[in-house]
Write a protein that holds these residues in place. Structure first.
Motif, PDB file in Angstrom:
ATOM      1  N   LEU A  67       8.641 -18.810   8.153  1.00  0.00           N
ATOM      2  CA  LEU A  67       9.496 -19.010   6.985  1.00  0.00           C
ATOM      3  C   LEU A  67       8.699 -19.557   5.810  1.00  0.00           C
ATOM      4  O   LEU A  67       7.959 -20.535   5.948  1.00  0.00           O
ATOM      5  CB  LEU A  67      10.633 -19.990   7.315  1.00  0.00           C
ATOM      6  CG  LEU A  67      11.542 -20.392   6.147  1.00  0.00           C
ATOM      7  CD1 LEU A  67      12.352 -19.206   5.659  1.00  0.00           C
ATOM      8  CD2 LEU A  67      12.463 -21.542   6.559  1.00  0.00           C
ATOM      9  N   GLU A  68       8.896 -18.947   4.655  1.00  0.00           N
ATOM     10  CA  GLU A  68       8.360 -19.448   3.391  1.00  0.00           C
ATOM     11  C   GLU A  68       9.532 -19.989   2.577  1.00  0.00           C
ATOM     12  O   GLU A  68      10.567 -19.340   2.468  1.00  0.00           O
ATOM     13  CB  GLU A  68       7.676 -18.321   2.628  1.00  0.00           C
ATOM     14  CG  GLU A  68       7.109 -18.724   1.277  1.00  0.00           C
ATOM     15  CD  GLU A  68       6.494 -17.555   0.522  1.00  0.00           C
ATOM     16  OE1 GLU A  68       5.955 -17.799  -0.585  1.00  0.00           O
ATOM     17  OE2 GLU A  68       6.566 -16.409   1.006  1.00  0.00           O
ATOM     18  N   ILE A  69       9.377 -21.202   2.042  1.00  0.00           N
ATOM     19  CA  ILE A  69      10.437 -21.810   1.241  1.00  0.00           C
ATOM     20  C   ILE A  69       9.937 -21.998  -0.175  1.00  0.00           C
ATOM     21  O   ILE A  69       8.865 -22.561  -0.397  1.00  0.00           O
ATOM     22  CB  ILE A  69      10.873 -23.177   1.814  1.00  0.00           C
ATOM     23  CG1 ILE A  69      11.290 -23.044   3.275  1.00  0.00           C
ATOM     24  CG2 ILE A  69      12.014 -23.764   0.983  1.00  0.00           C
ATOM     25  CD1 ILE A  69      11.582 -24.371   3.952  1.00  0.00           C
ATOM     26  N   ILE A  70      10.703 -21.528  -1.146  1.00  0.00           N
ATOM     27  CA  ILE A  70      10.355 -21.690  -2.554  1.00  0.00           C
ATOM     28  C   ILE A  70      11.499 -22.390  -3.266  1.00  0.00           C
ATOM     29  O   ILE A  70      12.658 -21.969  -3.168  1.00  0.00           O
ATOM     30  CB  ILE A  70      10.062 -20.332  -3.221  1.00  0.00           C
ATOM     31  CG1 ILE A  70       8.817 -19.706  -2.581  1.00  0.00           C
ATOM     32  CG2 ILE A  70       9.859 -20.499  -4.729  1.00  0.00           C
ATOM     33  CD1 ILE A  70       8.468 -18.334  -3.108  1.00  0.00           C
ATOM     34  N   TYR A  71      11.170 -23.478  -3.962  1.00  0.00           N
ATOM     35  CA  TYR A  71      12.164 -24.248  -4.705  1.00  0.00           C
ATOM     36  C   TYR A  71      12.058 -23.927  -6.194  1.00  0.00           C
ATOM     37  O   TYR A  71      10.960 -23.919  -6.754  1.00  0.00           O
ATOM     38  CB  TYR A  71      11.931 -25.751  -4.510  1.00  0.00           C
ATOM     39  CG  TYR A  71      12.076 -26.215  -3.083  1.00  0.00           C
ATOM     40  CD1 TYR A  71      13.319 -26.513  -2.537  1.00  0.00           C
ATOM     41  CD2 TYR A  71      10.951 -26.375  -2.271  1.00  0.00           C
ATOM     42  CE1 TYR A  71      13.449 -26.941  -1.228  1.00  0.00           C
ATOM     43  CE2 TYR A  71      11.071 -26.805  -0.951  1.00  0.00           C
ATOM     44  CZ  TYR A  71      12.328 -27.086  -0.446  1.00  0.00           C
ATOM     45  OH  TYR A  71      12.445 -27.516   0.859  1.00  0.00           O
ATOM     46  N   LEU A  72      13.210 -23.678  -6.817  1.00  0.00           N
ATOM     47  CA  LEU A  72      13.253 -23.498  -8.263  1.00  0.00           C
ATOM     48  C   LEU A  72      13.772 -24.799  -8.872  1.00  0.00           C
ATOM     49  O   LEU A  72      14.924 -25.187  -8.616  1.00  0.00           O
ATOM     50  CB  LEU A  72      14.160 -22.323  -8.633  1.00  0.00           C
ATOM     51  CG  LEU A  72      13.751 -20.961  -8.054  1.00  0.00           C
ATOM     52  CD1 LEU A  72      14.629 -19.849  -8.630  1.00  0.00           C
ATOM     53  CD2 LEU A  72      12.284 -20.666  -8.322  1.00  0.00           C
ATOM     54  N   PRO A  73      12.946 -25.497  -9.672  1.00  0.00           N
ATOM     55  CA  PRO A  73      13.280 -26.853 -10.136  1.00  0.00           C
ATOM     56  C   PRO A  73      14.623 -26.991 -10.833  1.00  0.00           C
ATOM     57  O   PRO A  73      15.319 -27.979 -10.656  1.00  0.00           O
ATOM     58  CB  PRO A  73      12.118 -27.199 -11.072  1.00  0.00           C
ATOM     59  CG  PRO A  73      10.981 -26.370 -10.585  1.00  0.00           C
ATOM     60  CD  PRO A  73      11.599 -25.089 -10.109  1.00  0.00           C
ATOM     61  N   GLU A  74      15.003 -26.016 -11.645  1.00  0.00           N
ATOM     62  CA  GLU A  74      16.264 -26.094 -12.371  1.00  0.00           C
ATOM     63  C   GLU A  74      17.369 -25.282 -11.702  1.00  0.00           C
ATOM     64  O   GLU A  74      18.470 -25.151 -12.234  1.00  0.00           O
ATOM     65  CB  GLU A  74      16.082 -25.609 -13.819  1.00  0.00           C
ATOM     66  CG  GLU A  74      15.113 -26.459 -14.631  1.00  0.00           C
ATOM     67  CD  GLU A  74      15.555 -27.915 -14.701  1.00  0.00           C
ATOM     68  OE1 GLU A  74      16.756 -28.167 -14.924  1.00  0.00           O
ATOM     69  OE2 GLU A  74      14.695 -28.807 -14.512  1.00  0.00           O
TER      70      GLU A  74
END
Length: 221
Positions: free
Chosen positions: A189-196
């Motif tokens: 699993l790859e997790i990517i967070y978008l700050p806004e």
């Protein structure tokens, strides 16, 4: 002759559960899974109602009460209220003498990325379909226990999560994702967070989300 993997599954919110279940039941047919807003969680009956107040929106949206709540408004107003409520970073919870739709002040503007044209199009669709299916999956099917012998997802996966997504406030969810426990169930699993990012990252930042998805597809074709 065996099956050939030929599909990517891309899902948002309550679509995450059927997408991951399909990958669990048919891993030989799946090249990868992308979900937005909701991680893979252990299958089984929901326990959130034990930790959240009676006014928790999922508890309120069981048969009868939601229909009564929504039925006071036209479909366009219901959609409008949902986009306002669920683009916030707090879990919608009503007081004892309130319904969920009452949590929205009619003067509250739409999120800037959701236009009146979007609202008109979505409202027209729900005017035709009603909200029954949207309420059934998942709000009225959380109690199902599929008794999976192995809930592990064995294909590559991508989770796109808005940092301001209210789902992270659900009991245990932020720890499940950020501690890495989720990778016990989804090892690749790859997790990517978008700050806004809010719960509607795909509509809020469509170009960025599309690029993330295309990049994932390119790595696993």
């Amino acid at each position: 002759m065996g099956h050939v993997a030929w599909v990517f599954l891309i899902a948002k919110d309550f679509g995450a559960r059927p997408a991951y279940l399909f990958a669990i039941f048919h891993p030989e047919r799946v090249l990868g899974v992308v979900t937005m807003g909701v991680p893979h969680i252990p299958p089984g009956p929901s326990t959130y109602h034990k930790y959240l107040p009676e006014g928790f929106y999922i508890s309120r949206w069981q048969p009868g009460r939601a229909e009564s709540d929504f039925g006071r408004f036209d479909a366009k107003t219901v959609v409008r209220n949902i986009y306002i409520l669920f683009s916030k970073s707090e879990i919608p919870i009503a007081a004892e003498n309130q319904e969920i739709m009452d949590l929205v002040d009619p003067s509250t503007p739409l999120p800037p990325w959701f236009t009146e044209e979007n609202l008109a199009a979505y409202g027209a669709l729900y005017e035709k379909s009603g909200f029954r299916t949207a309420l059934q999956v998942p709000y009225r099917s959380f109690g199902e226990d599929l008794k999976l012998p192995d809930p592990t997802v064995k294909v590559p996966a991508l989770l796109i999560m808005g940092v301001k997504d209210y789902v992270l406030k659900f009991p245990g969810i932020e720890d499940h994702v950020k501690s890495g426990k989720v990778k016990e169930l989804v090892p690749d699993l790859e997790i990517i967070y978008l700050p806004e990012g809010t719960h509607f990252v795909h509509e809020q930042s469509p170009d960025e989300v599309n690029q993330l998805i295309l990049s994932f597809l390119g790595k696993h074709v």
